[in-house]
Design a protein around this motif. Sequence first.
Motif, short mmCIF file in Angstrom:
data_model
loop_
_atom_site.label_atom_id
_atom_site.label_comp_id
_atom_site.label_asym_id
_atom_site.label_seq_id
_atom_site.Cartn_x
_atom_site.Cartn_y
_atom_site.Cartn_z
N LEU A 52 0.90 -1.17 -0.15
CA LEU A 52 -0.19 0.08 0.15
C LEU A 52 0.84 1.22 -0.05
O LEU A 52 0.86 2.28 -0.68
CB LEU A 52 -0.93 -0.05 1.29
N LYS A 53 1.99 1.07 0.72
CA LYS A 53 2.86 2.30 0.90
C LYS A 53 3.35 2.85 -0.54
O LYS A 53 3.48 3.78 -1.02
CB LYS A 53 3.90 1.99 2.00
N THR A 54 3.83 1.53 -1.09
CA THR A 54 4.54 1.61 -2.47
C THR A 54 3.50 2.13 -3.67
O THR A 54 3.83 3.22 -4.17
CB THR A 54 5.07 0.29 -2.94
N VAL A 55 2.35 1.59 -3.42
CA VAL A 55 1.42 2.06 -4.61
C VAL A 55 0.94 3.33 -4.42
O VAL A 55 0.81 4.12 -5.25
CB VAL A 55 0.12 1.13 -4.60
N LYS A 56 0.80 3.98 -2.71
CA LYS A 56 0.38 5.29 -2.75
C LYS A 56 1.56 6.26 -3.08
O LYS A 56 1.18 7.58 -3.10
CB LYS A 56 -0.46 5.33 -1.33
N GLY A 57 2.74 5.94 -2.77
CA GLY A 57 3.85 6.68 -3.13
C GLY A 57 3.95 7.71 -1.84
O GLY A 57 3.35 7.82 -1.38
#
Length: 131
Positions: free
Chosen positions: A126-131
């Motif tokens: 989620l952290k990666t996807v939301k940037g």
Amino acid sequence: MCIFCKIINHEIPSSVVYEDDDVLAILDISQVTRGHTLVMPKKHFANIIEADEETVQKCVSVAKKLAEQIVRNTGASGVNVLTNCGESAGQSVDHLHFHIIPRYDENDAIVIKFRESEQQDLGEVLKTVKG
Ligand code: AMP
Ligand code: ZN
């Protein structure tokens, strides 16, 4: 000029399913299933990420109407509507297009399967996807 731009300019023949000022829909030359149709903007964009929102909206709106029409007229029991973006995703023509693929049964010529893959840490993803 790309092959779909040549089709849009009538330099290459095609089987036109639908046309308006901004959007063209043609039969895919290799019919994965009977009625397989491609919806594309008349203006050249490489893919869904490169295209502006208004162009994508116009294509999706036509794709929705044609999906309905094609399912009704072919007697299909389902339909896949999809766009490939990038070589790794299977894109072979770099002009934005949406496939409308009517489905007749699970054993027809298209297989879309989510294989089991390694477990992911959803918090980290989620952290990666939301940037
Ligand atoms: P994609 O692999 O998502 O880029 O899809 C490109 C699609 O364009 C393929 O399904 C091809 O069969 C189709 N295609 C390529 N050339 C033509 C053509 N001249 N007329 C109609 N469809 C075509
Ligand atoms: Zn083009």
